[in-house]
Every structure is written in C-alpha cells, then in structure tokens.
Design an enzyme around this catalytic site. Structure first.
Site, PDB file in Angstrom:
ATOM      1  CG  HIS A  96      -1.610   1.258   1.530  1.00 33.68           C
ATOM      2  ND1 HIS A  96      -2.459   1.956   0.675  1.00 33.68           N
ATOM      3  CD2 HIS A  96      -1.498   2.028   2.650  1.00 33.68           C
ATOM      4  CE1 HIS A  96      -2.827   3.094   1.266  1.00 33.68           C
ATOM      5  NE2 HIS A  96      -2.262   3.161   2.452  1.00 33.68           N
ATOM      6  CG  ASP A 123     -22.421  17.890 -21.525  1.00 27.64           C
ATOM      7  OD1 ASP A 123     -23.360  17.112 -21.408  1.00 27.64           O
ATOM      8  OD2 ASP A 123     -22.113  18.737 -20.669  1.00 27.64           O
ATOM      9  CD  GLU A 135      -3.286   6.033  11.226  1.00 27.19           C
ATOM     10  OE1 GLU A 135      -3.006   7.180  10.842  1.00 27.19           O
ATOM     11  OE2 GLU A 135      -4.213   5.358  10.763  1.00 27.19           O
ATOM     12  CG  ASP A 136      -1.386   1.348  10.580  1.00 31.26           C
ATOM     13  OD1 ASP A 136      -2.198   1.786  11.419  1.00 31.26           O
ATOM     14  OD2 ASP A 136      -1.570   1.387   9.362  1.00 31.26           O
ATOM     15  CG  ASP A 183      -3.485   7.084   2.693  1.00 25.34           C
ATOM     16  OD1 ASP A 183      -3.329   5.878   2.422  1.00 25.34           O
ATOM     17  OD2 ASP A 183      -3.878   7.488   3.807  1.00 25.34           O
TER      18      ASP A 183
HETATM   19 MN    MN Z   1      -2.504   4.659   4.180  1.00 23.25          MN
END
Ligand code: MN
Length: 766
Positions: free
Chosen positions: A69, A280, A98-99, A160
């Site tokens: 990721h 259009d 964060e993880d 992200d």
């Molecule tokens: Mn992320």
C-alpha cells in the site's frame, strides 16, 4: 543515538526483501527519476527498506503484504502529484507511526525534521473518542491544521485516499460505504479546491461505484456500447477543424475527451434524463503548444476558427482565461452545433493551462521545484522568462491558499464537527463573478450576498454596510448575487454588523468578522452588567461568592450568571428587580441553613443518646462487667463509645464516665485520684457498638451510592442513619453505624478513603 540507529540499521539490513517488493520498488524509482526535478536515491532506498522493515508483520484486508500500500501511494504521488523527494519518502512511511511501533522521534533520527512533521500530519489521532463521527471530525480537523502549515500533507493524503478507494474490495460493505461517503463529502471538494481535477474525478467515480453500483454499471456499459459510434462522430467533427488549424500553422493536440462517469451520473440525476439524452457526452479538447501571452492569444484565434466552422451556443460560452477560477483553472469553454445538429462541448487551452487544470496545486508546486533546480520540463525550453513567470504564479497561488486557510482559522469553531462543517462550506465548488461600479471583478462563492461582497471589498465597508444596489436597484442585504451583477454598497458610520447576517453570508471572511464583532459586543455587555451588579451589591454590603451568585441567577431564571450579566448589560432586566430577588434568595438560604443545622444537631443528639445507652452494656470497669453499677455520662464532656474514658465513683451515686480529654480531668486526677477507675469499652468482644462518621469530599454523580455500597454491601455494616448535604460541589455525609470491633472500623475507614472524591473521614461532633 548513533549506536541506537546503527543497530536499527543492522536489523533493517538483516531482513530479506522479497523479489516482488523489489519489482514494485523499481517501478517507483523509475517514476521518480522521470517526474521529480531532484531525487536523492539513497534516501529513497532507505525509506523503502525502513518501511519494509516497519510493516514486516502487517497485512491488508485483502491478505497481501501491508507495505504494498505505501509503495503504491508513493507511486501515485510520483506519477500524479510529483512534488518533491521528501513527499515520496513521507508517502512510503505515511502509515508507520499509526500502525507500527515506529515513533516520530525515530523518523526524525533516521530522516529529518521535515519528514517527521509531514508524517505527523498524516498520522491519525490516537485514543478512543466519544463516537466515530467525532473521531472522524477530530481527524479531519487535525488534517486541515497540518496542511495549513505544510500543504504537501494533503497532497499525500489524496494519494493515500485514492489507493484506499481503489482497494476497498476486501472490506465489509458497511465500511466501504462509510469510506466512500467521506471521500465524496470531504476529499472530493478539497481536491476541487486545490484544482486536482484528475484525482478528484477518480475519487468521484470510485465512490459512485461503491454507493450506486447499479447506476455505475449502467453508465459504463452504455458508454462502452456506443463507444465506436461516438468515436466516429467525434472524428467527423474534428476533421475540418484539424485541417484548418494545421493550415494556419498552429501547434496543437485535438482529441475526444471522455466525460467522467460521475459527471454523467450527476447530470442524469439533476436533469432527470436518460443516458442518451445527455449531449455533452460529446466533448473535445484542443491543447496548444504556445505559451504565455502568445498562448492566450492563440486560444482566441482557435476559438475564432472553430466558430467559423460550427455555430456556437451563446449561453454556453465561458471565458476562464480572462477570469480564472479561484483554484487557478484557465480555459475557454464553448458548445458548438456539430453535424446533424448535435451539441459538442469544446475546451480550448494551452499546455500550461492544461497542466494546472489537471493537477492544480501540484502543478504549481512542480513549477516552483523546477525553478529551484533550473529545469523546465513543461515547455521543453530553457526559456527563463517562462520559468520565472511560472514560479511567480506558483507563489501567488500558494500565498492565496495560505491566506484563505489563515482566514478560516482566525476564529476556530468550538467543536471539531463544527470546524469541519465550516471548512467544507468554504470549499465552494461553484463560483460567481461580480463587478464593482468601476468594473473591477471579484470572484465569490455561489449564493454570496451583498454583505459578502462588502467584506470582500474591505472589512470597514462590511462593518458599516447599511444597504446595497444590485444593477442600480436597492435590494435586501440577503439577496443572492448572480454572475455579472454589478454591486454598489451603501455605508453609514452608525451601522454595525447584525447577528442575523451570519445566517446568510457565505464567505469565511464575512462570517468570521461578523462573529468576532458579535462576540466582542456580547463580551462588553457582560462586563458592563457585572460591574453594575457588583457596585450595587457592594453598596448594600452584600457579599456573595460566584457560586452563590450563579445559584441566585438560576433561581431568577437564567441558565448561567453570564446570561444575567448580559441582560443587565443590555438593559433587558431591571437592576432593582435582580437585587430584590437576590435578597429574597439570601433570606431563604439562611432559613434553609438554620433548618439544616437544627436537623444535624437533632441527628447528633439522637445518636449520642442511643450510643450511650448501648455503651452501658459493653462498658468494662477494671476489666469486668458490672451490671449493678449505675452509670452516668458526664455532661461536661459527653463521652460516647470509642472515646478514651475513665470512671469517677461518686459517693452513693454510681459512676460518672468522663473522656480523658475532658477539661476537668486534670483537676479530678489531682484531687480525687483515689476514686478514679480504669474503664474501657468492650469493643473487641463480639458485641456491636454505635459509631458516628463524617465523610467529606467532592460531590459527584453516584457519590452517595458508592459510599453506602461500601458500607452495607461490601462490609455488610448496618447503617442506623445517614444524613447528606451536597452544596456547591461539596459532599458532607453524617453516618451512624453499628460496628462490631475496632478492626472492623479501621477496615471501613480504609475502604471509604478509596472511594473516588472522598477527602476526609472522621467522627462528628454536635
Ligand atoms: Mn494509508
């Protein structure tokens, strides 16, 4: 530090890297080499290995390694945003804090302060907040505040979000909906504000795919079926134009332009039309190679060639070249009647304008970086004049952006939810262009009013705005302005902002200034009201604490003392009336207090009477029970069971029990020592005796329950009586209990002292 980081380096180096990671890394490296003006490959490699190591134990909902990721996010940054080296590093590491156990300090040590701060901005707030909505709002607020100091935070965040939207599949339906909704509500308008059209339209289509799968399929299938037919028509439309433009030696690119699924969906919904009816669907774009002023002029020349060939629809013409949108967008829009009378939407712009239209802020950043490294990839020339101009534009745009954010943050809303709502309101998608009487043009959000216009001209004009003329006619101040309106503001020195204005103004500036004014006025009125009341109370020699005042103001009917001050300050209530009510309240308070004291005294007297009666049966004289001895409690010190006591034999009149602390004790020990007996309470011998306790602490919800639970449920002690008063935050409990022995009492005191808010436990006197 050096030692610590070298062992970390060893650990990172010792972790083998799978060929699939290497393959993905090479893709990223290639993108960076191609798109970045400056690349530090050593740092990039270090970030890759560091992130790979940090996420070594994580996997995504889809089951694949988590670190795929961040690599993909970095690729998006390199491909679509391509700002600078630090942004790529931050993208690779955006989830580690964060993880994983990696800290911001580690990032600073391994990389630098700039990288650390970027990653801090990208890290969500930890901890459990009241609700998911509040948590989401708190995180959005943090994001907005971080991008106010470094706008690259939001650029990486877009990448992200884009990758997360592309890989929603593994998540539960509910979660997919929530993420898609947040994307549409928050990230899409934000991307629009930054002019990141490419990313915005991808986010829109991906959200739609989740939120209305059926319609999404219907539109994509419909478009696919008619693709060949549509391509043929566009080719037929383009042919004659292409020929003429080539003949006139323009350097250009012309092609059919696919409309986004989301914009078609919106149009179908808004106009209640079927897919076939939306004209259009036919759209083309002409992009010119020429640059600067020459480029602008060429756009108009091309427009003229087009309208020679096909008839334009006048009401569909827009000139965003002379009047760029506030996100920097420039282009000429027109709709032409093509073969068979079908409508074709045409955009004309230069390559520069196109770059900004697709990448907005990111394009500006790139110009700035290019200028820094003396490159000019966009125009493939070493035209320094052009480079300087691009750089200037970028600085102006950035400056406008920061001014806008600073304006927003000047009076921050109280709650995060409100803050984010206000912020979103300011990401206006639609804009209008209006004029001053002199012909100066201003861009305002859709539905802006004359008040917004006035504040846009100048804060003072806004403050004293008393009326407005739109196209020479007087109109209400809440009138919604339209594009091309000419506005004249009428001011008066005496006029000041009105609280009602907040209800209809649209711009942050107007809203902020009006709010500030109203708050300031309110603050002054409160101050005045407080002074008036204090002076009067002083004169009457009435002394009250703030809490007492607050209580009195509540009994007069105000929610808070400041509301009473405000009413006094603006003359909504008579001072005499307030004083009378307060005096009434004081009399009532005194009566209540006396009542309370009477009750407490009664309570204590009852206790003493019972305790003394009870005490007679457990009293030991010289270690033995003397049932036939007449016991009298001395009235001078009124002892109760538990007190340290002695006995004084009185001739023919039984025995008097005194406290050892009795004021007469020294005299008795001196003159009557032969009549003194050792006396003690038989407290440890299986009988119960009465104890009185006073528990003092902070009043809070459940205090009473917690205390009585400790006594009767936990320690199974019988409560004879309990009297509680809770005033001004204080809890005061007087409790009479049956206690079986001294240990029992000690345990009770210990347990009570552990109750939250309890400060003091002791025996009470009358
Ligand atoms: Mn992320």
């Amino acid at each position: 530090m050096i030692h610590a980081s070298s062992t970390l380096q060893d650990r990172i180096a010792a972790l083998p890297i799978d060929p699939e990671f290497e393959r993905r890394y090479r893709v990223l490296l290639e993108l960076c080499r191609r798109n970045l003006p400056y690349l530090d490959e050593k740092i990039l490699r270090h970030a890759f290995e560091f992130g790979h190591w940090a996420h070594r134990n994580d996997s995504r909902a889809s089951g694949e390694p988590y670190f795929f990721h961040p690599i993909e996010v970095a690729c998006i940054v390199a491909r679509e945003i391509s700002v600078d080296n630090v942004s790529i590093v931050a993208a690779l590491l955006h989830d580690v804090v964060e993880d994983t156990p990696v800290t911001l300090d580690m990032i600073r040590a391994e990389f630098n302060e700039e990288t650390r701060n970027l990653i801090d901005g990208l890290t969500k707030i930890e901890g459990v907040l009241e609700s998911r909505e509040i948590k989401q709002a708190e995180n959005s607020r943090k994001l907005i505040l971080s991008m106010a100091s470094d706008v690259r935070v939001i650029l990486i965040k877009f990448a992200d979000r884009l990758h997360n939207m592309r890989t929603l599949k593994g998540l539960p339906q509910q979660k997919q909906w929530r993420i898609a909704t947040e994307t549409l509500d928050f990230f899409v308008p934000l991307a629009h504000r930054f002019g990141l059209f490419n990313i915005k339209s991808q986010l829109e289509d991906l959200s739609l795919k989740v939120l209305d799968q059926e319609k999404f399929k219907e539109i994509t299938n419909g478009l696919d079926q008619k693709k060949a037919q549509r391509d043929r028509y566009i080719e037929r439309f383009i042919q004659p134009i292409k020929a003429k433009l080539t003949e006139k030696h323009f350097q250009f690119d012309i092609k059919g332009r696919p409309k986004s699924i989301f914009s078609i969906y919106n149009k179908m919904k808004k106009q209640g039309k079927e897919l076939d009816e939306i004209y259009d669907l036919f759209a083309i774009r002409i992009t010119l190679q020429s640059i600067g002023e020459e480029g602008k002029a060429d756009c108009w020349r091309v427009y003229s060639v087009l309208t020679d060939e096909y008839t334009p629809l006048p009401d569909r013409f827009r000139d965003f070249i002379s009047n760029p949108k506030s996100n920097g967008y420039q282009s000429i829009h027109t709709t032409l009647l093509g073969p068979e009378g079908r409508k074709v939407e045409v955009q004309i712009r230069t390559r520069e304008m196109d770059e900004i239209a697709e990448r907005g802020l990111a394009a500006h950043w790139k110009y700035k970086e290019d200028a820094k490294y003396h490159k000019n990839r966009l125009t493939d020339t070493k035209n320094t004049e052009q480079g300087r101009r691009n750089r200037n534009n970028a600085l102006i745009f950035e400056d406008q952006w920061y001014t806008w954010v600073r304006d927003m943050l000047e009076t921050p809303s109280e709650t995060a939810t409100e803050f984010v709502k206000d912020f979103r309101l300011n990401l206006y998608e639609e804009e209008i262009q209006v004029f001053t009487p002199k012909g100066d043009m201003f861009t305002l959000p859709k539905d802006a009013t004359p008040i917004d216009f006035a504040f846009h001209v100048h804060t003072e004009v806004g403050f004293h705005c008393i009326g407005a003329k739109v196209n020479h006619k007087i109109v209400p101040l809440s009138t919604k302005l339209k594009t091309a309106d000419q506005i004249e503001i009428i001011t008066s020195k005496k006029q000041t902002p009105n609280a009602d204005w907040i209800k209809f103004v649209q711009t942050t500036k107007a809203k902020t200034r009006v709010k500030q004014y109203i708050n300031e006025k309110r603050r002054k009125a409160i101050e005045l009201g407080r002074e008036v009341l204090e002076k009067k109370l002083n004169k009457l020699k009435i002394e009250l604490t703030n809490q007492q005042l607050d209580r009195h103001s509540k009994s007069i009917g105000f929610t808070h003392i400041s509301e009473l001050y405000l009413s006094l300050g603006v003359n909504d209530i008579e001072l005499d009336h307030v004083i009378k009510q307060i005096q009434k309240g004081i009399v009532q308070d005194e009566r209540e207090q006396k009542n309370n004291e009477d009750k407490q005294r009664q309570h204590y007297e009852n206790f003493v009477e019972t305790a003394q009666e009870h005490g007679k049966s457990v009293l030991r004289i010289g270690g033995e029970v003397h049932n036939n001895m007449k016991i009298i409690y001395a009235s001078c010190c009124n002892p109760i069971p538990g007190d340290e006591v002695f006995g004084l034999i009185s001739l023919g009149n039984g025995m008097r029990i005194h406290r050892t602390s009795c004021k007469n004790a020294p005299e008795m020990f001196k003159n009557q020592s032969e009549r003194i007996m050792d006396v003690e309470w038989g407290i440890n011998q299986g009988t119960t005796f009465l104890v009185n306790l006073r528990v003092i602490g902070t009043d809070r919800v459940g205090m009473f329950n917690d205390i009585s639970n400790v006594i009767s449920k936990t320690l199974k002690i019988n409560i004879r009586s309990i009297q509680v008063s809770a005033e001004e935050g204080f809890f005061d409990g007087r409790i009479v209990l049956d206690i079986s022995d001294v240990n029992h009492l000690a345990r009770l005191k210990h347990r009570l002292s552990q109750v939250e808010g309890v400060h003091e436990i002791h025996r009470f006197e009358g």
